[in-house]
Design a protein around this motif. Structure first.
Motif, mmCIF file in Angstrom:
data_model
loop_
_atom_site.group_PDB
_atom_site.id
_atom_site.type_symbol
_atom_site.label_atom_id
_atom_site.label_comp_id
_atom_site.label_asym_id
_atom_site.label_seq_id
_atom_site.Cartn_x
_atom_site.Cartn_y
_atom_site.Cartn_z
ATOM 1 N N UNK A 1 0.817 -1.166 0.069
ATOM 2 C CA UNK A 1 -0.019 -0.033 0.100
ATOM 3 C C UNK A 1 0.924 1.149 0.100
ATOM 4 N N UNK A 2 1.823 1.259 0.773
ATOM 5 C CA UNK A 2 2.832 2.321 0.838
ATOM 6 C C UNK A 2 3.364 2.778 -0.648
ATOM 7 N N UNK B 1 10.116 -3.011 -1.365
ATOM 8 C CA UNK B 1 10.720 -1.792 -1.040
ATOM 9 C C UNK B 1 11.426 -0.823 -2.198
ATOM 10 N N UNK B 2 11.353 -1.074 -3.224
ATOM 11 C CA UNK B 2 11.824 -0.483 -4.367
ATOM 12 C C UNK B 2 11.226 1.125 -4.399
ATOM 13 N N UNK B 3 9.974 1.098 -4.311
ATOM 14 C CA UNK B 3 9.186 2.784 -4.194
ATOM 15 C C UNK B 3 9.393 3.462 -2.952
ATOM 16 N N UNK B 4 9.681 2.604 -1.991
ATOM 17 C CA UNK B 4 10.484 3.414 -0.657
ATOM 18 C C UNK B 4 11.644 3.918 -0.866
ATOM 19 N N UNK B 5 12.588 3.049 -1.422
ATOM 20 C CA UNK B 5 13.947 3.373 -1.472
ATOM 21 C C UNK B 5 13.892 4.699 -2.485
ATOM 22 N N UNK B 6 13.260 4.629 -3.539
ATOM 23 C CA UNK B 6 13.413 5.699 -4.299
ATOM 24 C C UNK B 6 12.738 7.074 -4.058
ATOM 25 N N UNK C 1 0.254 3.842 5.964
ATOM 26 C CA UNK C 1 -0.044 2.664 5.283
ATOM 27 C C UNK C 1 0.262 1.424 5.499
ATOM 28 N N UNK C 2 1.871 1.330 5.754
ATOM 29 C CA UNK C 2 2.064 -0.016 6.176
ATOM 30 C C UNK C 2 1.604 -0.663 7.320
ATOM 31 N N UNK C 3 1.395 0.160 8.280
ATOM 32 C CA UNK C 3 0.839 -0.326 9.782
ATOM 33 C C UNK C 3 -0.407 -1.105 9.415
ATOM 34 N N UNK C 4 -1.201 -0.310 8.754
ATOM 35 C CA UNK C 4 -2.719 -0.893 8.295
ATOM 36 C C UNK C 4 -2.462 -2.472 7.529
#
Length: 197
Positions: free
Chosen positions: A69-70, A128-133, A94-97
């Motif tokens: 979701x994140x 994790x790629x979008x988080x990293x970006x 978002x990740x918690x949900x």
């Protein structure tokens, strides 16, 4: 006239409808309860899935493959122009949900879960790629590589959102604070070592 649903569409619709009752009742849920939640006859469930256990296995497998979701929020532009604090808070919220629901699934239907495959593990890493970006835009504020920061943020979220006795429930704000500042207050932090000239 409404077009007829394919069998895959019908299965997805049933899985959507039974998620809450399956999470509430776990393995004790009956076929009758599942059919009522889906608004279909029990025979329709059997036709679509074969039996109750197969339906629940399909539900577990689908939820385990659910898109991050994140990552969706980031890819949709939700993180554009955010501060590092806002970015970390958005990801955490978002990740918690999502992870809370996955922990609930594990608690209620864990015996139906399969051992993760190499592909499942690789997909978990790819999420994790979008988080990293997104974190890379703030790399000047991070003391470690963005990939490592993203992994640490996810581990904080995972540890903080499990309410089954081995986690410490935390709010997104608390996660952001620990992620950005650690647990020591600046007043009690040791002085930085002197650097020889």
């Amino acid at each position: 006239m409404t077009p007829r649903m394919s069998s895959d569409q019908r299965r997805e619709q049933i899985l959507d409808a039974v998620l809450d009752v399956a999470l509430e009742r776990g393995l004790a849920v009956t076929s009758k309860e599942l059919a009522a939640a889906a608004g279909v006859a029990e025979g329709t469930l059997y036709k679509a899935f074969g039996d109750k256990e197969s339906l629940l296995r399909a539900l577990v497998a689908r939820e385990g493959r659910r898109e991050d979701a994140a990552g969706q929020w980031i890819r949709a532009g939700g993180a554009e122009g955010t501060s590092l604090e806002e970015l970390a808070a958005g990801i955490a919220e978002l990740a918690i949900l999502q992870y809370r629901q996955q922990f609930r699934m594990l608690q209620m239907l864990g015996s139906l879960m399969q051992q993760p495959s190499h592909e499942d593990i690789a997909e978990f890493d790819r999420m994790l790629e979008p988080w990293i970006d997104a974190l890379d835009a703030h790399r000047d504020r991070l003391g470690i590589a963005t990939a490592r920061a993203a992994a640490m943020l996810r581990m904080l979220v995972i540890a903080a959102c499990h309410d089954g006795g081995w986690g410490i429930p935390m709010t997104p704000a608390e996660i952001v604070h620990v992620f950005l500042h650690g647990v020591a207050s600046r007043a009690h932090a040791p002085a930085a070592p002197a650097v020889a000239a």
